[in-house]
Design an enzyme around this catalytic site. Structure first.
Site, PDB file in Angstrom:
ATOM      1  N   THR A  82      19.772   4.616  -6.903  1.00 31.10           N
ATOM      2  CA  THR A  82      20.007   4.215  -5.507  1.00 31.10           C
ATOM      3  C   THR A  82      19.206   2.955  -5.192  1.00 31.10           C
ATOM      4  O   THR A  82      19.734   1.973  -4.656  1.00 31.10           O
ATOM      5  CB  THR A  82      19.612   5.352  -4.541  1.00 31.10           C
ATOM      6  N   SER A 141      19.794   4.911 -14.773  1.00 27.55           N
ATOM      7  CA  SER A 141      18.918   5.975 -14.284  1.00 27.55           C
ATOM      8  C   SER A 141      18.592   6.961 -15.389  1.00 27.55           C
ATOM      9  O   SER A 141      19.298   7.055 -16.384  1.00 27.55           O
ATOM     10  CB  SER A 141      19.585   6.696 -13.113  1.00 27.55           C
ATOM     11  N   HIS A 147      17.844  10.403 -14.706  1.00 26.99           N
ATOM     12  CA  HIS A 147      18.078  11.811 -14.372  1.00 26.99           C
ATOM     13  C   HIS A 147      19.367  12.391 -14.953  1.00 26.99           C
ATOM     14  O   HIS A 147      19.523  13.608 -14.981  1.00 26.99           O
ATOM     15  CB  HIS A 147      18.056  11.998 -12.850  1.00 26.99           C
ATOM     16  N   CYS A 185      32.585  20.336   2.636  1.00 24.44           N
ATOM     17  CA  CYS A 185      32.716  21.227   3.780  1.00 24.44           C
ATOM     18  C   CYS A 185      31.386  21.873   4.148  1.00 24.44           C
ATOM     19  O   CYS A 185      31.208  22.353   5.239  1.00 24.44           O
ATOM     20  CB  CYS A 185      33.729  22.311   3.441  1.00 24.44           C
TER      21      CYS A 185
END
Lengths: 390, 82
Positions: A76, A203, A205, A326
């Protein structure tokens, strides 16, 4: 509750490899000092050496040099730095950015933030498999374009873009090119010495390394401005005390990924796709059949909702993710599935399975068996399914 | 059978639709203590079927499904030793 967990959400985050942890430990308990220059105490110098060695190893795997790699807190931050940093550095030369509609949120939301600040942004369409149209990219480039940012592989459907062609188009037009390779790094070849890419987000991870560490490859002489102010760490590109245990762990995680492992992961993934499409009716594979990351399978189970499948699989000891959101009660559908032309039903019924080092073939059989049963039972109570049968 | 009312953990899912009642039930199960009874109240038809499916998958005991005025009440027993 006591069933052995089958974890198939390795693209969200993967289990740390013990060998990675062992490599990191000394940098918490022994060589714990901040990285220092040769003019300071020995412990700091040893920390610096650990950091430098990690940087060298990762940069070499990418085909770049250590000076071109900046450690960050993860993908990010890397994508934010790439996009905002380049736009800031080149704002006097132009005000146009190109991204794809299905890029991951760090890229999309950085672009949207800059758009609100006055930057012009083109969000490129993708086809039904998730591929951008190279002709459309060429047409979108104009005299004000300063950066093209197209991901290498998609986070949800695994589709792999032709970043060699994209980077060549960008280079030909003298425009900088950033690619988010979070989901392809070490799973697919990427070599910055062979592809004219200027910035690459990676990254740790997703490859059984620690969380909280990532990196941005920045080709030498690329105009970019840092966006976190403070000290002069990371070649004055990213302020803050360096995460040395993380960097060392990241390098070890990189070292542990092999071609054999990627084949092993791909075989499990292929078997899962084949069995589900054959054994569970009304299912579709999302994303390109062959141009996809080896770890990713994304399948729409028509007439049922992804969140219901996810919840029931969880209660059967299987962890997967869905393109439907949701849980937030907002009922937002996946922008990726919508981006490839899927409707809301397809988006809400999509489930992502992502494999890693610690999965095995037996798990594939178990998952297919459980999901067949869960989907069958959920369809029995699905109003959509009842309507379709009438 | 007498039930210790202190052991009953109520989950109100009235007017909530799928999958919220299941999510709330799972949350209550996760936080329950050994011997607790989870009592879920709702009125969404699919959840009335989905929650027992989950109870079965988790190997828990479904004590009852009661229906009253369009609402349902599902009772789930958490084992003495989780």
């Amino acid at each position: 509750m006591n069933k052995k967990l089958i974890y198939l959400d390795n693209s969200a985050s993967s289990r740390l490899d013990e060998r990675v942890l062992e490599t990191m430990k000394p940098y918490y308990f022994d060589t714990y000092a901040v990285a220092t220059s040769e003019f300071a105490y020995t412990l700091g110098i040893l920390s610096r050496e650990g950091l430098d060695e990690a940087r060298e190893k990762i940069a070499t795997k990418l085909g770049g040099s250590a000076e071109e790699l900046v450690f960050t807190s993860g993908s990010t931050e890397s994508s934010n730095l790439a996009i905002k940093g380049v736009v800031k550095a080149k704002q006097k030369e132009g005000n146009h950015l190109i991204v794809s509609k299905i890029d991951d949120f760090p890229v999309l939301n950085s672009a949207k933030f800059l758009e609100r600040e006055g930057l012009k942004v083109t969000f490129l369409d993708v086809d039904k498999d998730g591929l951008i149209d190279l002709e459309q990219l060429k047409e979108a480039i104009n005299k004000d374009t300063i950066l093209v940012s197209i991901q290498h592989a998609n986070q949800e459907i695994g589709t792999v873009q032709d970043i060699k062609a994209i980077s060549e188009i960008s280079k030909d037009k003298k425009i900088l090119f950033h690619s988010d390779a979070t989901h392809s790094f070490m799973r697919l070849p990427i070599n910055v010495s062979k592809i004219p890419v200027d910035l690459v987000t990676i990254s740790s991870h997703t490859i059984h390394g620690p969380r909280g560490i990532g990196a941005l490859y920045i080709k030498k002489d690329t105009p970019i401005k840092k966006h976190i102010d403070g000290g002069f760490q990371e070649n004055n590109m990213r302020a803050g005390v360096e995460n040395i245990p993380g960097a060392v762990g990241f390098a070890k995680a990189v070292e542990l990924v092999t071609e054999e492992e990627n084949d092993y992961i791909k075989n499990m993934r292929d078997k899962l796709i084949e069995k589900i499409l054959k054994e569970v009716p009304a299912t579709d594979l999302n994303g390109h059949r062959s141009k996809r990351t080896p770890q990713n399978a994304n399948i729409t189970f028509h007439y049922v909702e992804g969140e219901s499948i996810t919840l029931h699989l969880d209660m059967n000891g299987i962890a997967v993710s869905t393109g439907s959101a949701c849980f937030s009660r907002s009922l937002e559908a996946s922008h990726v599935i919508l981006g490839i032309g899927g409707d809301h039903e397809q988006a809400h019924g999509s489930v992502r399975f992502t494999f890693g080092r610690f999965n095995d073939m037996k798990e594939v059989d178990t998952v297919v068996k459980v999901i067949s049963d869960v989907v069958k039972r959920l369809r029995e109570i699905s109003p959509l399914y009842k309507k379709e049968k009438e | 059978m007498s039930i210790d009312t202190n052991k009953i953990k109520k989950v109100d899912c009235l007017d909530e639709t799928c999958p919220v009642p299941l999510v709330e039930t799972r949350k209550a199960i996760r936080k329950a203590s050994p011997g607790d009874i989870i009592e879920v109240t709702g009125n969404h038809e699919s959840s009335k079927i989905e929650i027992p499916m989950a109870v079965e998958a988790l190997g828990l005991e479904l004590l009852s499904i009661e229906e009253k005025n369009g609402n349902w009440i599902i009772r789930i027993k958490i084992p003495e030793e989780k």
